[in-house]
Design a protein around this motif. Structure first.
Motif, PDB file in Angstrom:
ATOM      1  N   LEU A   1       0.836  -0.972  -0.019  1.00 62.76           N
ATOM      2  CA  LEU A   1       0.193   0.025  -0.090  1.00 62.76           C
ATOM      3  C   LEU A   1       0.827   1.300   0.104  1.00 62.76           C
ATOM      4  N   ILE A   2       0.674   2.203  -1.096  1.00 61.60           N
ATOM      5  CA  ILE A   2       1.634   3.104  -0.902  1.00 61.60           C
ATOM      6  C   ILE A   2       0.626   4.572  -0.457  1.00 61.60           C
ATOM      7  N   ILE A   3       1.483   4.940   0.433  1.00 61.12           N
ATOM      8  CA  ILE A   3       0.541   6.203   1.234  1.00 61.12           C
ATOM      9  C   ILE A   3       1.281   7.635   0.762  1.00 61.12           C
ATOM     10  N   THR A   4       0.294   8.581   0.214  1.00 57.15           N
ATOM     11  CA  THR A   4       0.746   9.690   0.039  1.00 57.15           C
ATOM     12  C   THR A   4      -0.287  10.819   0.502  1.00 57.15           C
ATOM     13  N   THR A   5       0.095  12.124   0.435  1.00 61.11           N
ATOM     14  CA  THR A   5      -1.172  12.995   0.849  1.00 61.11           C
ATOM     15  C   THR A   5      -1.816  13.424  -0.578  1.00 61.11           C
ATOM     16  N   PRO A   6      -2.944  14.119  -0.624  1.00 62.80           N
ATOM     17  CA  PRO A   6      -3.584  14.454  -1.978  1.00 62.80           C
ATOM     18  C   PRO A   6      -3.056  15.109  -2.858  1.00 62.80           C
TER      19      PRO A   6
ATOM     20  N   ALA B   1       2.906  -3.473  -6.449  1.00 59.75           N
ATOM     21  CA  ALA B   1       2.021  -2.395  -5.945  1.00 59.75           C
ATOM     22  C   ALA B   1       0.749  -2.872  -5.789  1.00 59.75           C
ATOM     23  N   GLY B   2       0.295  -2.725  -4.721  1.00 58.98           N
ATOM     24  CA  GLY B   2      -1.323  -3.096  -4.594  1.00 58.98           C
ATOM     25  C   GLY B   2      -2.444  -1.921  -4.705  1.00 58.98           C
ATOM     26  N   ALA B   3      -2.079  -0.744  -4.066  1.00 56.91           N
ATOM     27  CA  ALA B   3      -2.875   0.205  -4.188  1.00 56.91           C
ATOM     28  C   ALA B   3      -2.307   1.638  -3.710  1.00 56.91           C
ATOM     29  N   VAL B   4      -2.748   2.758  -3.979  1.00 55.63           N
ATOM     30  CA  VAL B   4      -2.292   3.995  -3.383  1.00 55.63           C
ATOM     31  C   VAL B   4      -3.351   4.370  -2.428  1.00 55.63           C
ATOM     32  N   PHE B   5      -3.137   4.795  -1.255  1.00 53.43           N
ATOM     33  CA  PHE B   5      -4.024   5.758  -0.272  1.00 53.43           C
ATOM     34  C   PHE B   5      -3.425   7.124  -0.277  1.00 53.43           C
ATOM     35  N   ASP B   6      -4.142   8.270  -0.794  1.00 54.39           N
ATOM     36  CA  ASP B   6      -3.670   9.626  -0.843  1.00 54.39           C
ATOM     37  C   ASP B   6      -4.279  10.463   0.140  1.00 54.39           C
TER      38      ASP B   6
ATOM     39  N   ALA C   1      -9.171   0.237   6.140  1.00 55.11           N
ATOM     40  CA  ALA C   1     -10.159  -0.514   5.450  1.00 55.11           C
ATOM     41  C   ALA C   1      -9.683  -0.537   4.182  1.00 55.11           C
ATOM     42  N   ALA C   2      -9.103   0.376   3.560  1.00 52.64           N
ATOM     43  CA  ALA C   2      -8.525   0.346   2.075  1.00 52.64           C
ATOM     44  C   ALA C   2      -7.490  -0.763   1.949  1.00 52.64           C
ATOM     45  N   LEU C   3      -6.612  -0.701   3.092  1.00 57.13           N
ATOM     46  CA  LEU C   3      -5.427  -1.496   3.179  1.00 57.13           C
ATOM     47  C   LEU C   3      -5.924  -3.162   3.095  1.00 57.13           C
ATOM     48  N   GLN C   4      -7.214  -3.248   3.923  1.00 53.82           N
ATOM     49  CA  GLN C   4      -7.706  -4.698   4.083  1.00 53.82           C
ATOM     50  C   GLN C   4      -8.335  -4.798   2.956  1.00 53.82           C
ATOM     51  N   ALA C   5      -8.841  -4.097   2.125  1.00 54.19           N
ATOM     52  CA  ALA C   5      -9.876  -4.422   1.036  1.00 54.19           C
ATOM     53  C   ALA C   5      -8.907  -4.837  -0.094  1.00 54.19           C
ATOM     54  N   GLN C   6      -7.811  -4.310  -0.171  1.00 51.76           N
ATOM     55  CA  GLN C   6      -6.762  -4.593  -1.348  1.00 51.76           C
ATOM     56  C   GLN C   6      -5.668  -5.776  -1.010  1.00 51.76           C
ATOM     57  N   ARG C   7      -5.966  -6.038   0.358  1.00 51.72           N
ATOM     58  CA  ARG C   7      -4.933  -7.408   0.848  1.00 51.72           C
ATOM     59  C   ARG C   7      -3.615  -7.047   0.806  1.00 51.72           C
ATOM     60  N   CYS C   8      -3.251  -6.005   1.310  1.00 51.53           N
ATOM     61  CA  CYS C   8      -1.803  -5.258   1.048  1.00 51.53           C
ATOM     62  C   CYS C   8      -1.055  -6.062   2.178  1.00 51.53           C
TER      63      CYS C   8
ATOM     64  N   LEU D   1      -0.895   2.740  11.032  1.00 47.86           N
ATOM     65  CA  LEU D   1      -1.400   1.289  10.378  1.00 47.86           C
ATOM     66  C   LEU D   1      -0.464   0.293  10.725  1.00 47.86           C
ATOM     67  N   ALA D   2       1.153   0.326  10.720  1.00 44.30           N
ATOM     68  CA  ALA D   2       1.897  -0.728  11.109  1.00 44.30           C
ATOM     69  C   ALA D   2       1.525  -1.082  12.672  1.00 44.30           C
ATOM     70  N   LEU D   3       0.955  -0.143  13.378  1.00 46.06           N
ATOM     71  CA  LEU D   3       0.642  -0.329  14.773  1.00 46.06           C
ATOM     72  C   LEU D   3      -0.358  -1.170  14.923  1.00 46.06           C
ATOM     73  N   ARG D   4      -1.546  -1.011  14.037  1.00 49.53           N
ATOM     74  CA  ARG D   4      -2.462  -1.887  13.985  1.00 49.53           C
ATOM     75  C   ARG D   4      -2.645  -3.029  13.382  1.00 49.53           C
ATOM     76  N   THR D   5      -1.574  -3.343  12.436  1.00 52.01           N
ATOM     77  CA  THR D   5      -1.770  -4.569  11.649  1.00 52.01           C
ATOM     78  C   THR D   5      -0.209  -5.373  11.780  1.00 52.01           C
ATOM     79  N   GLY D   6       0.673  -4.778  12.126  1.00 47.03           N
ATOM     80  CA  GLY D   6       2.191  -5.476  12.293  1.00 47.03           C
ATOM     81  C   GLY D   6       3.004  -5.502  10.786  1.00 47.03           C
ATOM     82  N   LEU D   7       2.315  -4.698   9.839  1.00 47.86           N
ATOM     83  CA  LEU D   7       2.839  -5.053   8.633  1.00 47.86           C
ATOM     84  C   LEU D   7       4.208  -4.024   8.569  1.00 47.86           C
ATOM     85  N   PRO D   8       5.117  -4.716   7.787  1.00 48.05           N
ATOM     86  CA  PRO D   8       6.507  -3.884   7.590  1.00 48.05           C
ATOM     87  C   PRO D   8       6.317  -2.594   6.728  1.00 48.05           C
ATOM     88  N   GLN D   9       7.112  -1.802   6.896  1.00 52.29           N
ATOM     89  CA  GLN D   9       7.195  -0.124   6.421  1.00 52.29           C
ATOM     90  C   GLN D   9       8.410  -0.077   5.820  1.00 52.29           C
ATOM     91  N   ILE D  10       8.270   0.587   4.838  1.00 52.34           N
ATOM     92  CA  ILE D  10       9.437   1.449   3.982  1.00 52.34           C
ATOM     93  C   ILE D  10       9.193   2.830   4.033  1.00 52.34           C
TER      94      ILE D  10
END
Length: 355
Positions: free
Chosen positions: A36-41, A58-63, A79-86, A104-113
């Protein structure tokens, strides 16, 4: 030498021009398949470019990332992360995007870059500030740390001069408070002094020559050091004030830190002579550090008054009450009248005082 404890935070740092090209390899090293790629608008185009670069990784972008990491925005992103199965998080931007990835990492345990494009420093700290109902709360956890940080100077070249300056002073604040932190130690003090010096010499060049890659790289180096300081030791009055002001009045994060910093330094100066000497040496000037920092605001083209960035005058008392209501370590005790004067001076843009 006094006894001390030093805890180093683990991180893989990739520093240098063009290193964003290694993002895909780093995701694969982490075992990720859909990021999941995270940006601002404002950074939608950047997110789209990363999507194209990563291809099927790349699974999706959340902006929708925004300042102060509101918990309602985090819920939408989750919700977007889970819907896209990232299965991994890639944050590109400043403190807003990196803060959301941490939440999001705190809530899911997923790795971050993390791919910082400002000088915020959040990418190397185990710290998260989240805002709910107008109150910003901060927590520390090793699970908040990104596994990889990519410092690619090319990603900072388009950062506007004013944002570069305020972001750089925000980074400086981390190192300044590390010098007089309760758990300060010689290693972090060395890094703090070096980080402040790197930013002090590079920011004036960056502001005048935004495309100067050498100065940009120097500023990025300083920001990394200053952020590492923030991640290794506790903070004090400055960060408490800025969290209250930013979280309660939705003030811009970096500008708030930049404006408040000289006043917080002056408040603590009398009880921290050695840190003040280090700070003065790092700044390389002949003025008192708090005077030097206040003058830097003007020389870098930044506002000097909280009222100029949206602080309401009627909010000063509430800010003071919030600061005093929560115990927070500081080398000088939190005293109501001096803090009231500090907030008033910061609100008006007046020079900091030692009272």
């Amino acid at each position: 030498m006094q006894p001390f404890t030093y805890n180093a935070n683990p991180a893989r740092i990739l520093f240098g021009a063009g290193r964003l090209s290694e993002l895909g390899a780093e995701l694969q090293r982490l075992g990720a398949k859909r990021a999941l790629i995270i940006t601002t608008p404002q950074q939608r185009a950047t997110g789209a470019a990363l999507m194209a670069q990563l291809g099927e990784l790349a699974g999706a972008v959340f902006d929708g990332a925004t300042m102060h990491t509101p918990t309602d925005v985090t819920a939408v992103a989750l919700a977007a992360l889970q819907a896209q199965r990232c299965d991994a998080l890639v944050a590109i931007g400043g403190g807003s995007t990196i803060g959301l990835a941490k939440a999001l990492a705190l809530r899911t345990g997923l790795p971050q870059i993390a791919i910082p494009t400002t000088y915020a420093g959040s990418e190397v700290t185990p710290i998260l500030g989240e805002t709910a109902d107008g109150v910003k709360k901060t927590q520390r956890s090793s699970s908040l740390l990104p596994q990889v940080v990519i410092y690619d100077v090319d990603q900072t070249l388009s950062l506007p001069s004013a944002m570069s300056a305020s972001s750089g002073l925000n980074a400086m604040a981390h190192a300044v408070e590390a010098l007089y932190a309760r758990d300060a130690n010689p290693i972090i003090s060395l890094m703090a002094e070096e980080g402040i010096a790197a930013l002090a010499r590079s920011l004036p060049v960056v502001v005048k020559q935004p495309g100067n890659a050498g100065a940009r790289s120097d500023a990025q180096y300083g920001a990394w050091l200053c952020g590492t300081c923030l991640g290794a030791v506790g903070m004090a009055l400055h960060h408490k004030l800025c969290h209250v002001l930013g979280g309660s009045f939705d003030l811009p994060h970096a500008e708030t830190h930049a404006i408040v910093l000289p006043h917080a330094i002056a408040y603590n100066a009398a009880v921290a002579p050695e840190p003040m000497a280090r700070l003065g040496r790092a700044l390389g000037g002949t003025k008192a550090p708090w005077t030097h920092m206040h003058a830097m605001l003007g020389s870098l083209g930044l506002p000097t008054a909280l009222r100029d960035i949206g602080m309401p005058e009627h909010g000063l008392q509430r800010a003071l009450d919030l600061v005093l209501s929560d115990s927070y370590w500081n080398p000088r005790p939190m005293e109501a009248e001096p803090l009231r004067q500090l907030l008033r001076h910061a609100y008006e843009g007046a020079a900091p005082t030692l009272d």
